[in-house]
Design a protein around this motif. Structure first.
Motif, PDB file in Angstrom:
ATOM      1  N   GLN A 116      -7.438 -38.609 -23.179  1.00 52.96           N
ATOM      2  CA  GLN A 116      -8.678 -38.797 -23.923  1.00 52.96           C
ATOM      3  C   GLN A 116      -9.889 -38.697 -23.001  1.00 52.96           C
ATOM      4  O   GLN A 116     -10.915 -38.116 -23.355  1.00 52.96           O
ATOM      5  CB  GLN A 116      -8.667 -40.146 -24.633  1.00 52.96           C
ATOM      6  N   LEU A 117      -9.773 -39.259 -21.809  1.00 54.96           N
ATOM      7  CA  LEU A 117     -10.893 -39.213 -20.872  1.00 54.96           C
ATOM      8  C   LEU A 117     -11.138 -37.787 -20.390  1.00 54.96           C
ATOM      9  O   LEU A 117     -12.302 -37.373 -20.245  1.00 54.96           O
ATOM     10  CB  LEU A 117     -10.638 -40.152 -19.688  1.00 54.96           C
ATOM     11  N   VAL A 118     -10.088 -37.020 -20.182  1.00 54.98           N
ATOM     12  CA  VAL A 118     -10.245 -35.607 -19.810  1.00 54.98           C
ATOM     13  C   VAL A 118     -11.014 -34.866 -20.910  1.00 54.98           C
ATOM     14  O   VAL A 118     -11.907 -34.051 -20.626  1.00 54.98           O
ATOM     15  CB  VAL A 118      -8.879 -34.945 -19.554  1.00 54.98           C
ATOM     16  N   ALA A 119     -10.695 -35.154 -22.166  1.00 54.41           N
ATOM     17  CA  ALA A 119     -11.381 -34.503 -23.287  1.00 54.41           C
ATOM     18  C   ALA A 119     -12.861 -34.872 -23.330  1.00 54.41           C
ATOM     19  O   ALA A 119     -13.716 -34.030 -23.638  1.00 54.41           O
ATOM     20  CB  ALA A 119     -10.699 -34.872 -24.601  1.00 54.41           C
ATOM     21  N   ILE A 120     -13.178 -36.112 -23.013  1.00 52.49           N
ATOM     22  CA  ILE A 120     -14.583 -36.538 -22.977  1.00 52.49           C
ATOM     23  C   ILE A 120     -15.330 -35.798 -21.871  1.00 52.49           C
ATOM     24  O   ILE A 120     -16.445 -35.295 -22.061  1.00 52.49           O
ATOM     25  CB  ILE A 120     -14.676 -38.066 -22.789  1.00 52.49           C
ATOM     26  N   HIS A 121     -14.707 -35.710 -20.724  1.00 51.35           N
ATOM     27  CA  HIS A 121     -15.355 -35.043 -19.587  1.00 51.35           C
ATOM     28  C   HIS A 121     -15.500 -33.541 -19.803  1.00 51.35           C
ATOM     29  O   HIS A 121     -16.307 -32.891 -19.119  1.00 51.35           O
ATOM     30  CB  HIS A 121     -14.562 -35.312 -18.303  1.00 51.35           C
ATOM     31  N   PHE A 175     -15.434 -46.492 -20.198  1.00 49.89           N
ATOM     32  CA  PHE A 175     -14.150 -46.131 -20.798  1.00 49.89           C
ATOM     33  C   PHE A 175     -13.081 -47.047 -20.217  1.00 49.89           C
ATOM     34  O   PHE A 175     -12.812 -47.046 -19.014  1.00 49.89           O
ATOM     35  CB  PHE A 175     -13.822 -44.666 -20.495  1.00 49.89           C
ATOM     36  N   GLN A 176     -12.460 -47.833 -21.086  1.00 46.97           N
ATOM     37  CA  GLN A 176     -11.439 -48.810 -20.673  1.00 46.97           C
ATOM     38  C   GLN A 176     -10.727 -49.283 -21.930  1.00 46.97           C
ATOM     39  O   GLN A 176     -11.193 -49.031 -23.046  1.00 46.97           O
ATOM     40  CB  GLN A 176     -12.093 -49.961 -19.892  1.00 46.97           C
ATOM     41  N   PRO A 177      -9.571 -49.941 -21.777  1.00 50.01           N
ATOM     42  CA  PRO A 177      -8.760 -50.294 -22.958  1.00 50.01           C
ATOM     43  C   PRO A 177      -9.500 -51.073 -24.027  1.00 50.01           C
ATOM     44  O   PRO A 177      -9.173 -50.957 -25.213  1.00 50.01           O
ATOM     45  CB  PRO A 177      -7.616 -51.117 -22.341  1.00 50.01           C
ATOM     46  N   GLY A 191       5.018 -42.191 -32.192  1.00 53.97           N
ATOM     47  CA  GLY A 191       4.493 -43.025 -31.119  1.00 53.97           C
ATOM     48  C   GLY A 191       3.033 -43.359 -31.356  1.00 53.97           C
ATOM     49  O   GLY A 191       2.414 -42.878 -32.306  1.00 53.97           O
ATOM     50  N   PRO A 192       2.452 -44.199 -30.487  1.00 57.29           N
ATOM     51  CA  PRO A 192       1.055 -44.596 -30.676  1.00 57.29           C
ATOM     52  C   PRO A 192       0.108 -43.411 -30.477  1.00 57.29           C
ATOM     53  O   PRO A 192       0.438 -42.446 -29.793  1.00 57.29           O
ATOM     54  CB  PRO A 192       0.845 -45.652 -29.589  1.00 57.29           C
ATOM     55  N   ARG A 193      -1.068 -43.511 -31.077  1.00 59.61           N
ATOM     56  CA  ARG A 193      -2.088 -42.475 -30.869  1.00 59.61           C
ATOM     57  C   ARG A 193      -3.450 -43.133 -30.860  1.00 59.61           C
ATOM     58  O   ARG A 193      -3.653 -44.201 -31.446  1.00 59.61           O
ATOM     59  CB  ARG A 193      -2.014 -41.411 -31.965  1.00 59.61           C
ATOM     60  N   ILE A 194      -4.388 -42.508 -30.182  1.00 57.18           N
ATOM     61  CA  ILE A 194      -5.757 -43.018 -30.129  1.00 57.18           C
ATOM     62  C   ILE A 194      -6.484 -42.618 -31.403  1.00 57.18           C
ATOM     63  O   ILE A 194      -6.464 -41.449 -31.800  1.00 57.18           O
ATOM     64  CB  ILE A 194      -6.483 -42.480 -28.885  1.00 57.18           C
ATOM     65  N   THR A 195      -7.123 -43.599 -32.047  1.00 60.30           N
ATOM     66  CA  THR A 195      -7.871 -43.323 -33.276  1.00 60.30           C
ATOM     67  C   THR A 195      -9.381 -43.415 -33.077  1.00 60.30           C
ATOM     68  O   THR A 195     -10.135 -43.001 -33.952  1.00 60.30           O
ATOM     69  CB  THR A 195      -7.462 -44.307 -34.387  1.00 60.30           C
ATOM     70  N   GLY A 196      -9.813 -43.944 -31.950  1.00 63.26           N
ATOM     71  CA  GLY A 196     -11.251 -44.049 -31.749  1.00 63.26           C
ATOM     72  C   GLY A 196     -11.628 -44.476 -30.344  1.00 63.26           C
ATOM     73  O   GLY A 196     -10.862 -45.161 -29.656  1.00 63.26           O
ATOM     74  N   VAL A 197     -12.798 -44.061 -29.922  1.00 61.57           N
ATOM     75  CA  VAL A 197     -13.414 -44.520 -28.670  1.00 61.57           C
ATOM     76  C   VAL A 197     -14.791 -45.055 -29.057  1.00 61.57           C
ATOM     77  O   VAL A 197     -15.577 -44.351 -29.699  1.00 61.57           O
ATOM     78  CB  VAL A 197     -13.551 -43.385 -27.643  1.00 61.57           C
ATOM     79  N   GLU A 237      -2.768 -35.544 -13.908  1.00 61.76           N
ATOM     80  CA  GLU A 237      -1.627 -34.981 -14.639  1.00 61.76           C
ATOM     81  C   GLU A 237      -2.051 -34.464 -16.006  1.00 61.76           C
ATOM     82  O   GLU A 237      -1.461 -33.523 -16.545  1.00 61.76           O
ATOM     83  CB  GLU A 237      -0.532 -36.044 -14.792  1.00 61.76           C
ATOM     84  N   ALA A 238      -3.120 -35.063 -16.562  1.00 60.68           N
ATOM     85  CA  ALA A 238      -3.634 -34.638 -17.865  1.00 60.68           C
ATOM     86  C   ALA A 238      -4.596 -33.455 -17.749  1.00 60.68           C
ATOM     87  O   ALA A 238      -5.140 -33.001 -18.755  1.00 60.68           O
ATOM     88  CB  ALA A 238      -4.333 -35.815 -18.547  1.00 60.68           C
ATOM     89  N   GLY A 239      -4.819 -32.982 -16.532  1.00 61.05           N
ATOM     90  CA  GLY A 239      -5.692 -31.830 -16.330  1.00 61.05           C
ATOM     91  C   GLY A 239      -7.063 -32.158 -15.804  1.00 61.05           C
ATOM     92  O   GLY A 239      -7.897 -31.263 -15.650  1.00 61.05           O
ATOM     93  N   GLY A 240      -7.330 -33.424 -15.521  1.00 60.18           N
ATOM     94  CA  GLY A 240      -8.637 -33.815 -14.997  1.00 60.18           C
ATOM     95  C   GLY A 240      -8.784 -33.459 -13.531  1.00 60.18           C
ATOM     96  O   GLY A 240      -7.798 -33.327 -12.801  1.00 60.18           O
ATOM     97  N   VAL A 241     -10.028 -33.306 -13.107  1.00 60.26           N
ATOM     98  CA  VAL A 241     -10.319 -32.934 -11.718  1.00 60.26           C
ATOM     99  C   VAL A 241     -11.162 -34.029 -11.073  1.00 60.26           C
ATOM    100  O   VAL A 241     -12.216 -34.402 -11.593  1.00 60.26           O
ATOM    101  CB  VAL A 241     -11.078 -31.591 -11.648  1.00 60.26           C
ATOM    102  N   LEU A 242     -10.690 -34.517  -9.932  1.00 62.25           N
ATOM    103  CA  LEU A 242     -11.387 -35.545  -9.175  1.00 62.25           C
ATOM    104  C   LEU A 242     -11.893 -34.961  -7.861  1.00 62.25           C
ATOM    105  O   LEU A 242     -11.619 -33.804  -7.534  1.00 62.25           O
ATOM    106  CB  LEU A 242     -10.447 -36.725  -8.906  1.00 62.25           C
ATOM    107  N   ALA A 243     -12.622 -35.766  -7.092  1.00 61.26           N
ATOM    108  CA  ALA A 243     -13.112 -35.330  -5.786  1.00 61.26           C
ATOM    109  C   ALA A 243     -11.949 -34.881  -4.922  1.00 61.26           C
ATOM    110  O   ALA A 243     -10.854 -35.446  -4.968  1.00 61.26           O
ATOM    111  CB  ALA A 243     -13.879 -36.466  -5.116  1.00 61.26           C
TER     112      ALA A 243
END
Length: 300
Positions: A116-121, A175-177, A191-197, A237-243
């Protein structure tokens, strides 16, 4: 409030929502003339400094997020200067699901949080939000009683340095639980899924590392330091890029971890109210010390 309801609608029930630190949240059940109901959420800042700025920023973010695929509330109305309400307020649609702060099932939820965070970024808004603001300085850090003094001194030295250069991205900034809603009762095979941020009041432009570091610190304090260390891996692992450099990653991780030293009591209270009674201020301080120490050990 009534000006934003449909003809014949009225508020039939209100319910306080727990978990927030700065704002009061209420779910409003709206009854229609046909007997049906729908829910809205009213976010109110009572005697909060910069409330107008926070609400304007959140209203802008919710407008921007419409149609992006990121599951955010829809903006209904905003009264940032309390022209019509008793206090600065924002009215938005209600999202299904609930926050989940338990240890059980965490190994399944962490990859979902990372994706979800990768999608936001990945969002590229036509108009960038304002640049991020650091939430601590080397001179305001509060070293917990009994903490690893050497590790904390070294960590404080890290954030005395200039911030590393970065390529800016769209950040949630909190962004946190506690700000992610899950459907926890889907069909067994799904399985569980995210419904909102939720809670987009701090939306900013800055390094992806900063959002990742913030979620990492929250996971470390809620579930133990190893989970804080694990989240950056899950993000990549989700495709995000860090420093690219480990020292640069450490800077953002340490900066966020140290920021929590100034507000441990504020952070721990809503977690206890949500059912994590064991997370006393002292217990969270001990986890924060262990997490900061682990970050500095990883560097060595």
């Amino acid at each position: 409030m009534s000006r934003h309801l449909e003809v014949g609608e009225r508020i039939v029930r209100t319910e306080a929502l727990h978990g927030g630190i700065t704002a009061e949240m209420r779910r409003l059940t709206i009854g229609g003339p046909d007997g049906g109901t729908r829910d809205l959420v009213l976010r109110t800042f009572v005697n909060v400094e910069h409330a107008e700025d926070w609400l304007n920023r959140e209203a802008g973010a919710l407008t921007l997020l419409t149609g992006t695929g990121v599951p955010a509330p829809g903006l209904v109305a905003v009264d940032p200067a309390a022209a019509h309400c008793a206090y600065p307020s924002l009215l938005m649609t209600h999202l299904a699901g609930r926050t989940v702060l338990d240890d059980e099932g965490l190994e399944t939820r962490v990859p979902l949080l990372a994706r979800q965070l990768v999608a936001i970024h990945a969002l590229r808004p036509a108009e960038r939000p304002r640049e991020y603001v650091a939430w601590t300085t080397a001179d305001t850090v509060v070293t917990p009683k009994g903490a690893n003094a050497a590790a904390w001194a070294a960590a404080i030295d890290v954030i005395r340095r200039p911030a590393p250069r970065y390529e800016g991205r769209f950040l949630h900034r909190d962004f946190q639980p506690g700000n992610v809603l899950f459907d926890v009762s889907p069909p067994e095979s799904a399985g569980p899924r995210i419904t909102g941020v939720v809670d987009w009041a701090a939306t900013s432009w800055g390094p992806t590392d900063l959002d990742v570091a913030h979620c990492s610190t929250n996971l470390a304090l809620l579930h133990g330091p190893p989970w804080g260390l694990r989240f950056a891996e899950a993000y990549e692992e989700a495709g995000g890029v860090l420093a690219a450099a480990a020292s640069e990653r450490l800077y953002w991780q340490v900066r966020d971890g140290l920021a929590f030293s100034e507000e441990v009591q504020l952070v721990a209270q809503p977690w206890r109210e949500a059912g994590r009674a064991e997370l006393t201020t002292r217990a969270v301080e001990e986890r924060l010390d262990a997490y900061v120490t682990a970050l500095m050990d990883a560097l060595g």
